[in-house]
Design a protein around this motif. Structure first.
Motif, short mmCIF file in Angstrom:
data_model
loop_
_atom_site.label_atom_id
_atom_site.label_comp_id
_atom_site.label_asym_id
_atom_site.label_seq_id
_atom_site.Cartn_x
_atom_site.Cartn_y
_atom_site.Cartn_z
N ARG A 1 29.17 42.78 31.20
CA ARG A 1 30.30 43.48 31.83
C ARG A 1 31.62 42.90 31.33
O ARG A 1 32.59 43.62 31.11
CB ARG A 1 30.23 43.37 33.35
N ARG A 2 31.65 41.59 31.15
CA ARG A 2 32.87 40.96 30.66
C ARG A 2 33.19 41.45 29.24
O ARG A 2 34.36 41.74 28.92
CB ARG A 2 32.71 39.44 30.67
N ALA A 3 32.17 41.57 28.41
CA ALA A 3 32.40 42.07 27.06
C ALA A 3 32.92 43.50 27.08
O ALA A 3 33.82 43.86 26.31
CB ALA A 3 31.10 41.98 26.25
N ARG A 4 32.38 44.31 27.99
CA ARG A 4 32.86 45.69 28.12
C ARG A 4 34.30 45.72 28.61
O ARG A 4 35.11 46.53 28.14
CB ARG A 4 31.95 46.48 29.07
N LEU A 5 34.61 44.85 29.56
CA LEU A 5 35.98 44.78 30.08
C LEU A 5 36.96 44.36 28.98
O LEU A 5 38.04 44.96 28.83
CB LEU A 5 36.05 43.78 31.25
N GLU A 6 36.59 43.35 28.19
CA GLU A 6 37.49 42.90 27.13
C GLU A 6 37.70 43.99 26.08
O GLU A 6 38.83 44.20 25.62
CB GLU A 6 36.91 41.64 26.50
N ALA A 7 36.62 44.68 25.72
CA ALA A 7 36.75 45.75 24.73
C ALA A 7 37.59 46.90 25.27
O ALA A 7 38.44 47.47 24.56
CB ALA A 7 35.36 46.25 24.32
N TRP A 8 37.36 47.25 26.54
CA TRP A 8 38.14 48.32 27.17
C TRP A 8 39.62 47.94 27.24
O TRP A 8 40.49 48.76 26.96
CB TRP A 8 37.59 48.58 28.57
N PHE A 9 39.89 46.69 27.61
CA PHE A 9 41.28 46.25 27.76
C PHE A 9 41.99 46.27 26.39
O PHE A 9 43.15 46.70 26.29
CB PHE A 9 41.33 44.85 28.35
N ALA A 10 41.31 45.82 25.35
CA ALA A 10 41.91 45.82 24.01
C ALA A 10 42.20 47.25 23.55
O ALA A 10 43.19 47.50 22.85
CB ALA A 10 40.98 45.12 23.03
N ARG A 11 41.35 48.15 23.99
CA ARG A 11 41.51 49.55 23.59
C ARG A 11 42.57 50.27 24.42
O ARG A 11 43.34 51.09 23.90
CB ARG A 11 40.16 50.25 23.74
N THR A 12 42.64 49.96 25.70
CA THR A 12 43.49 50.71 26.63
C THR A 12 44.87 50.09 26.82
O THR A 12 45.87 50.80 26.96
CB THR A 12 42.78 50.82 28.00
N ARG A 13 44.94 48.76 26.88
CA ARG A 13 46.18 48.04 27.11
C ARG A 13 46.97 48.61 28.29
O ARG A 13 48.13 49.02 28.15
CB ARG A 13 47.07 48.07 25.84
N PRO A 14 46.40 48.63 29.49
CA PRO A 14 47.12 49.20 30.64
C PRO A 14 48.33 48.35 31.03
O PRO A 14 48.29 47.12 30.95
CB PRO A 14 46.05 49.18 31.75
N ALA A 15 49.37 49.01 31.45
CA ALA A 15 50.57 48.31 31.90
C ALA A 15 50.27 47.55 33.19
O ALA A 15 49.39 47.92 33.97
CB ALA A 15 51.70 49.31 32.13
N ARG A 16 51.00 46.46 33.41
CA ARG A 16 50.95 45.65 34.64
C ARG A 16 49.57 45.05 34.89
O ARG A 16 49.21 44.77 36.03
CB ARG A 16 51.38 46.48 35.86
N MET A 17 48.80 44.85 33.85
CA MET A 17 47.47 44.25 34.00
C MET A 17 47.22 43.27 32.87
O MET A 17 47.72 43.45 31.76
CB MET A 17 46.38 45.33 34.01
N ASP A 18 46.45 42.22 33.17
CA ASP A 18 45.96 41.34 32.14
C ASP A 18 44.57 40.86 32.55
O ASP A 18 44.06 41.23 33.61
CB ASP A 18 46.93 40.17 31.87
N LEU A 19 43.94 40.05 31.69
CA LEU A 19 42.58 39.58 31.96
C LEU A 19 42.61 38.18 32.55
O LEU A 19 43.38 37.32 32.09
CB LEU A 19 41.76 39.57 30.67
N SER A 20 41.77 37.96 33.54
CA SER A 20 41.60 36.62 34.07
C SER A 20 40.92 35.75 33.01
O SER A 20 39.91 36.14 32.42
CB SER A 20 40.75 36.65 35.34
N GLU A 21 41.48 34.58 32.78
CA GLU A 21 40.99 33.70 31.73
C GLU A 21 39.63 33.11 32.06
O GLU A 21 39.38 32.67 33.19
CB GLU A 21 42.01 32.58 31.53
N LEU A 22 38.71 33.09 31.11
CA LEU A 22 37.47 32.33 31.23
C LEU A 22 37.75 30.89 30.81
O LEU A 22 38.35 30.65 29.76
CB LEU A 22 36.37 32.93 30.37
#
Length: 533
Positions: free
Chosen positions: A329-350
């Motif tokens: 799920r984390r890999a899917r989230l990272e790939a989705w985030f890199a693709r989408t780049r939503p405003a006002r959001m970032d990823l929680s650091e591992l």
């Protein structure tokens, strides 16, 4: 209405969870539509009756009783509905049948405001004390009978022979009196369609990490993240709409329009809502300025900008990812985030770690970083509703503590309405005249045992110096040990500080009030953390 009144009374005096579940299952099985759905909505806080307010009830009882008698009775009982139910005088010659639950709701929605006092008075005349109590709690939205929304949904799921997660997922696509939901539960109708609706999916929760649990933790089996000090949220963006939900499944979209506007995607995400300025997380006190607002101004959005730090991904488009292991799920989230780049959001650091000892050192630095602690998640854990022991752990930093002086006490609600259970406490500071004064620094209503509550309640009654409505000022002699998660500057408090999650650790009857802590003790904690930052 009499059946609903009987249910509320039994729920109040039934302490056990299983017994409450049995009462609720009996209500669902024994009551007709729409009454059972209206009752469910009332218990879960989903019944919005905007026509009757507590002030109207007070005005109404003032026309029937002596105001001084009512004031004294209310002060003694501590609960408006209970006081009115007991003090309301019987009216000779009244022979009207008690109203039904659906009748009450329908009438409140359609009766003009000017006619409400007469309508309520007629119902109160027709009901007994138990019925009056239920009626007032219903119309004022003050139901506190020891039943959470989660417990009511669990009872519905048990009665229907369904998993509570299935009920949770259907819940936000339905409206009272839940006719389609009950039809599905009884096998009389299909599962309500909601595939494209922005509904709440039950969150996965973590267990507090205890020392023995550390033996299960390892870098090959677990992933570590910071536990951020905001509020947990779920972002649900589907073809049928968008919604931002709190951890308790409350739709808080209206209070955060900028987050809703940024949800230009189809996904369901799990994250932490934070006030963030230039990428830095602001103290929780800043986020509090944004919470519980139906409308937020442009100025507030500018001065308290919010964002979401993403933890997990439940749905990618229409694809349900919850059965996948965390790493996937984390890999899917990272790939989705890199693709989408939503405003006002970032990823929680591992957070990488080589050993438990390394994790302990990382956790030790959490306070200096103004972070609550660590989250530890099994790499192979699916995303399952509720607390799944052994899958997710929360390892919070150790709490801070002070010895404070009890200053004020107020009665609680529900089962605590007859007890002084909400306590305001203070610390000493210089009064500018060569002496010292107590200033309030917080309010606590948890942490003590039932036996300690009885003791404090008796102490408050015996040591009251002044009364201010439901609040009692007491002799400044009782010291209590208070623990809390953090301290912050606050312009809203006389002391200039605010405490995060204060609770009573123990009573310090052995300690004189003069030896309680000074305000400078808390100020030093704040200044120390700021210096570290």
């Amino acid at each position: 209405m009499p059946a609903f009144a009987a249910l509320l009374e039994r729920l109040v005096f039934t302490p056990g969870r299983n017994a409450k579940l049995a009462l609720l299952r009996g209500w669902f099985a024994g009551q007709p539509d729409p009454d059972r759905g209206i009752g469910l909505a009332a218990l879960t806080g989903e019944l919005a009756l905007r026509t009757a307010k507590p002030a109207l009830v007070r005005e109404l009882v003032a026309t029937r009783t002596d105001p001084a008698l009512f004031r004294l009775s209310y002060d003694y009982v501590g609960d408006l509905a209970e006081t009115v139910a007991l003090i309301w005088p019987a009216r000779a010659g009244v022979n009207a049948p008690p109203p039904g639950l659906a009748e009450v709701v329908a009438a409140l929605e359609t009766t003009p405001k000017a006619d409400l006092p007469a309508l309520l008075a007629g119902w109160l005349d027709a009901l007994d004390a138990t019925g009056r109590l239920a009626l007032i709690k219903l119309v004022t939205g003050g139901l506190r009978v020891g039943v959470s929304a989660r417990l009511a949904k669990t009872a519905l799921a048990d009665w229907a022979g369904q998993d509570v997660a299935a009920v949770e997922e259907l819940w936000h696509g339905q409206r009272p009196p839940y006719l389609a939901l009950f039809a599905w539960a009884e096998g009389r109708g299909p599962r309500p369609a909601q595939q494209d609706l922005p509904v709440f999916r039950p969150l996965m929760l973590a267990h507090p990490l205890e020392a023995p649990d550390l033996a299960e933790i390892g870098p090959s089996t677990h992933r570590a993240e910071w536990k951020w000090d905001g509020i947990r949220v779920q972002l649900s963006a589907m073809p049928g709409g968008r919604a931002l939900f709190s951890r308790g499944a409350e739709d808080i979209s209206a209070g955060f329009p900028e987050i809703l506007a940024a949800m230009d995607f189809h996904a369901v995400l799990d994250g932490e809502l934070l006030v963030m300025r230039d990428g830095a997380v602001a103290p929780f006190a800043d986020l509090q300025q944004r919470l519980n607002r139906k409308v937020v101004t442009a100025r507030m959005q500018a001065t308290h900008p919010v964002g979401v730090r993403l933890y997990d991904m439940l749905f990618d488009g229409a694809e349900d990812l919850r059965a996948l292991p965390f790493d996937a799920r984390r890999a899917r989230l990272e790939a989705w985030f890199a693709r989408t780049r939503p405003a006002r959001m970032d990823l929680s650091e591992l957070i990488p770690f080589a050993s438990v000892a390394a994790l302990e050192a990382i956790r030790a630095g959490a306070r200096e970083a103004a972070i609550e602690g660590l989250m530890l998640k099994r790499a192979d854990s699916d995303y399952a509703a509720g607390r799944q022991r052994g899958k997710w752990w929360k390892w919070k930093r150790a709490p801070l503590g002070i010895d404070a002086v009890l200053m004020y006490a107020q009665r609680g609600h529900g089962k605590r309405s007859s007890f002084y259970s909400d306590f305001t406490f203070g610390l000493w500071r210089a009064d500018g005249q060569g002496g010292e004064e107590l200033v309030p620094v917080g309010k606590a209503y948890s942490g003590y045992t039932d036996q300690e509550l009885l003791w404090i309640d008796r102490w408050v009654r015996n040591n009251t110096t002044s009364r201010f409505g439901p609040v009692r000022e007491v002799e400044k002699t009782l010291v209590i040990e208070v623990i809390f998660d953090a301290a912050q500057r606050s312009g809203r408090h006389k002391s200039g500080v605010a405490l995060r999650f204060p609770r009573i650790a123990r009573l310090r009857t052995d300690k004189p009030a003069a030896e309680a802590d000074r305000l400078a003790t808390v100020e030093a904690l704040i200044d120390g953390e700021a210096a570290e930052d």
